[in-house]
Every structure is written in structure tokens, then in C-alpha cells.
Design an enzyme around this catalytic site. Structure first.
Site, short mmCIF file in Angstrom:
data_model
loop_
_atom_site.label_atom_id
_atom_site.label_comp_id
_atom_site.label_asym_id
_atom_site.label_seq_id
_atom_site.Cartn_x
_atom_site.Cartn_y
_atom_site.Cartn_z
N ASP A 79 0.82 -1.21 0.00
CA ASP A 79 0.00 0.00 0.00
C ASP A 79 0.86 1.26 0.00
O ASP A 79 2.04 1.22 0.31
CB ASP A 79 -0.93 0.02 1.22
CG ASP A 79 -0.17 0.08 2.54
OD1 ASP A 79 0.83 -0.66 2.69
OD2 ASP A 79 -0.56 0.87 3.41
N GLU A 172 0.21 -1.27 5.54
CA GLU A 172 1.25 -0.85 6.49
C GLU A 172 1.07 0.60 6.88
O GLU A 172 1.27 0.98 8.03
CB GLU A 172 2.64 -1.05 5.86
CG GLU A 172 3.79 -0.90 6.84
CD GLU A 172 4.32 0.52 6.98
OE1 GLU A 172 5.14 0.75 7.88
OE2 GLU A 172 3.91 1.41 6.21
ZN LIG Z 1 6.78 2.06 4.16
#
Ligand SMILES: [Zn+2]
Length: 404
Positions: A79, A172
Site C-alpha cells: 500500500d 502498512e
Molecule cells: Zn513504508
């Protein structure tokens, strides 16, 4: 495919994560990239390729030696930050950078006046944005580097290595990348996230982190009739903010200094809410900061009885305590960098990584540079030579781990 080919391909996928949706992966675009990566892993001939319904990818490069070698892993996240759009990323390669301003478009310029570290890359090739989006080197550079290194190892069977596992995670950037990471299934003794910044970064210390939400209930009364009746929630919010140490904010702190970071204030006379994040590398100081937050809210409730409630939640802890007992993991990365001509820069992360949480889940997981700068915004850039070095570092780690 070169590491650059891969990188330029992956940044075209819009994988911006979102704190709003409450599902995993938080956005469907991440699954689109995950499926593409799964396909590539299969085409590369890797084993145990899996993509689960949460968007976690795992795969194995089998050992090519009979020696007993520990299984190690490399992890990166798919992401990109919600701080700026990652849709229609349109990267540009600036070849043989001359050390001067780089106009991104008519409006925005990437300039060494603002980012003096740019001049370190004079003569190198930089990948920059068109000024409208982030670049996504955080962390698609990491993905590209891992896959390029794995392909290199496949193409060079003379380099002996143990079992290498690959893990790609969603979300994340919204702090959820480790939530559904199956450490047991990953089955490694240790791993590295390829999610650091500039070349040389090697990190095994990060913040202890807590999130804070303060709710304030005031009493709204017509201002013309308010004497001794109105309790203004916004005034209380302001008072509370003013009580916390003004010099312990992100803009006044560095290195091992922790902080209270005011992330949002919203409200009316009737109700207000205040958000903070608390960060400190030192666990004791961290607990002290949390206590100060609690004491401050208690004091506010003495001044304005019954108005203010505090929700405070630990988010992650400093991985140092989990990595220090297995310092050879860091030493190996240090040795690998040195062997390929990269000067290791070991410093504490002023943030967290997936690796921090994975370390507490039983997978010690320091962080290695992916090469990019100025993450999460339009000024993000990555030197191609840094990505190439990261590939060499991964290959060297695999090789050295088998020689120990
Ligand atoms: Zn990162």
C-alpha cells in the site's frame, strides 16, 4: 526485468490505503496489485506461493544447498500512504542528475534548497513524480528490490543460499500491516523489512507508540445568556493543549527525543475532540508520557468537572528489546551492506515499521533501506543506484546467511 522496470510497473497500481473502510485490505486496489504479484511469483517458478483473502502474499525460494541454513525472510508492503493520492502516478527519470532544481510541473519544484541531501546523488539517476501524486517508492521500491534479488538468485545457482521467504503485506501505512501476518506460516527464524529510506539505513530501534483520543462535553447556551452557565468545549480543548509541553512536539525533537503530537482538533461549543499520538524510544519515558497525558486530563476535570474523557491505546513497541538478543541478524545486514560497498547508517526510526510488530509476534525483523526520500508526498524520489544497491544487499544477505 530490471529493478527499475519492476518499480515503474508497480507504481502504476493505485494502492493507497484508507483508515476509513475497516476491512483488510482497506482498499480494493491493493488486491489488484497483490494478484499481479502472485502471478509474477508463480511465473518466476517460486514455491508455496499463496495470496490470502486479506491480501497477504507469501512465497518461497527453496534452498540450493544441503547445508543446514536458517530460513530467512524479506518483507515489503504494497500500500501507499493516504497522505497524498497514489492514483495515476506518472514517474519521470532524471538521468545524470546535475545537482540543481528539478521542476516537477508548472507548480512544484524539487529543489536542493529544500532537500539538501539531493546533491549527494549528483551524477545518479533519480525517479521523481509529476508533482501531482506521491511516487510510491514507499514501499514499491522494496517490492521491486526483493523480486529482482530473488530472480538474480534463481539465475545464479552458484550462489548458495538457504530457504528464502517473501512476504508482501497490505495496509502498512495505516498501521495494520502486521495484523493478519501469519508468522508461523511464514516460518522464518528472522526477516528484514525492505522499507527504510535513503541508502545505507539499517534500523532495529523504533518508537514506542500510543494513540490518544480525548472527548470533551461542554454545555452550549445562547451567548447572550451564558454567564456562569456556558461551558465551552473548545476553550477546554485549548486549555488542555496548552498544558502539554510545548517543546516536546515533532517539530522540536530529533534522534531519541520523544514527543506529544497533536493530530487533530475538532468541535463546537457543545462537544470537542482532540487527537494525539505519543512517541518515545525509551519505554520508561514512554510510560511517563502516558501518565502525563492522564494527569493532564485529570487536572482538566478538576477545572471543569465531568467534561473530559481519555481513550489511550498502545499501538506498537520498540523492537530493540526483541532484536538485541539476536544481534547477529543486524550484524549480518551490516556485513552484507559493507560487502557491496554501502556504508551502513544505523539509527533509530522515528516511527514504526511492520517489522516492529512482527518482532513482538516472534519474528525478529530489522528494517533495511529501500532507497527513497521524502515519502508520502509529491517530493518523493528514489535514486536508481540506491535501488540497485538494495538488490545487491538482499542477495548478499542470502549468501552470507548460508556461509555462517
Ligand atoms: Zn513504508
Amino acid at each position: 526485468m530490471t529493478v527499475v522496470d519492476r518499480f515503474l510497473k508497480y507504481v502504476k497500481f493505485d494502492t493507497e490505503s484508507s483508515t476509513e473502510t475497516g476491512v483488510t485490505p482497506s482498499t480494493p486496489g491493493q488486491m489488484v496489485l497483490a494478484k499481479e504479484l502472485e502471478k509474477e511469483l508463480r511465473e518466476m517458478g517460486l514455491e508455496d506461493v499463496s495470496l490470502d483473502d486479506k491480501g497477504y502474499i507469501m512465497a518461497t525460494l527453496s534452498a540450493n544447498t544441503d547445508k543446514k541454513v536458517p530460513a530467512i525472510g524479506f518483507v515489503a508492503h504494497m500500500d501507499t500512504s493516504p497522505d497524498l493520492t497514489g492514483k495515476n502516478v506518472n514517474p519521470r527519470i532524471v538521468k545524470n542528475y546535475d545537482g540543481k532544481d528539478i521542476p516537477l510541473n508548472n507548480e512544484f519544484t524539487l529543489s536542493p534548497n529544500d532537500f539538501p541531501e539531493m546533491v549527494d546523488y549528483k551524477g545518479q539517476d533519480l525517479i521523481v513524480t509529476d508533482g501531482k501524486t506521491l511516487l510510491g517508492a514507499d514501499d514499491k521500491a522494496g517490492i521491486a528490490e526483493i523480486l529482482t534479488a530473488i530472480q538474480y538468485l534463481k539465475d545464479h545457482p552458484e550462489i548458495k543460499h538457504g530457504k528464502i521467504r517473501i512476504g508482501f503485506t497490505p495496509d502498512e501505512e495505516i498501521g495494520a500491516g502486521a495484523d493478519y501476518f501469519d508468522v508461523e506460516k511464514f516460518g522464518c527464524q528472522w526477516a528484514y523489512t525492505m522499507d527504510g529510506g535513503p541508502i545505507g539505513e539499517l534500523e532495529y530501534e523504533n518508537f514506542n507508540a500510543a494513540g490518544v483520543k480525548i472527548n470533551i462535553q461542554g454545555r452550549s447556551v445562547h451567548p447572550g445568556y451564558a454567564k456562569d452557565k456556558m461551558v465551552n468545549a473548545l476553550v477546554i480543548a485549548n486549555k488542555l493543549i496548552s498544558l502539554l509541553p510545548a517543546n516536546e512536539r515533532p517539530e522540536h525533537t530529533a534522534h531519541y527525543e520523544g514527543f506529544f503530537h497533536l493530530t487533530n482538533v475538532s468541535g463546537t461549543v457543545d462537544t470537542a475532540s482532540v487527537g494525539y499520538i505519543i512517541r518515545d524510544h525509551n519505554r520508561e519515558l514512554f510510560e511517563g508520557r502516558k501518565k502525563l497525558m492522564q494527569d493532564t486530563v485529570d487536572y482538566i476535570n478538576k477545572l471543569y468537572p465531568g467534561t473530559t474523557t481519555l481513550e489511550m491505546k498502545d499501538q506498537y513497541y520498540n523492537m530493540r528489546e526483541k532484536v538485541e538478543p539476536v544481534m547477529h541478524v543486524v550484524d549480518l545486514a551490516f556485513e552484507a551492506m559493507t560487502a557491496v560497498g554501502v556504508t551502513p547508517i544505523v539509527k533509530p526510526i522515528r516511527g514504526g515499521t511492520d517489522g516492529a510488530r512482527l518482532s513482538f509476534m516472534g519474528l525478529p525483523c530489522p528494517n533495511i533501506f529501500a532507497g527513497g526520500h521524502n515519502f508520502h508526498g509529491r517530493y518523493e524520489f528514489v535514486p536508481i543506484q540506491s535501488m540497485e544497491k538494495a538488490v545487491q544487499v538482499i542477495v548478499k544477505i542470502a549468501e552470507l546467511a548460508a556461509n555462517k
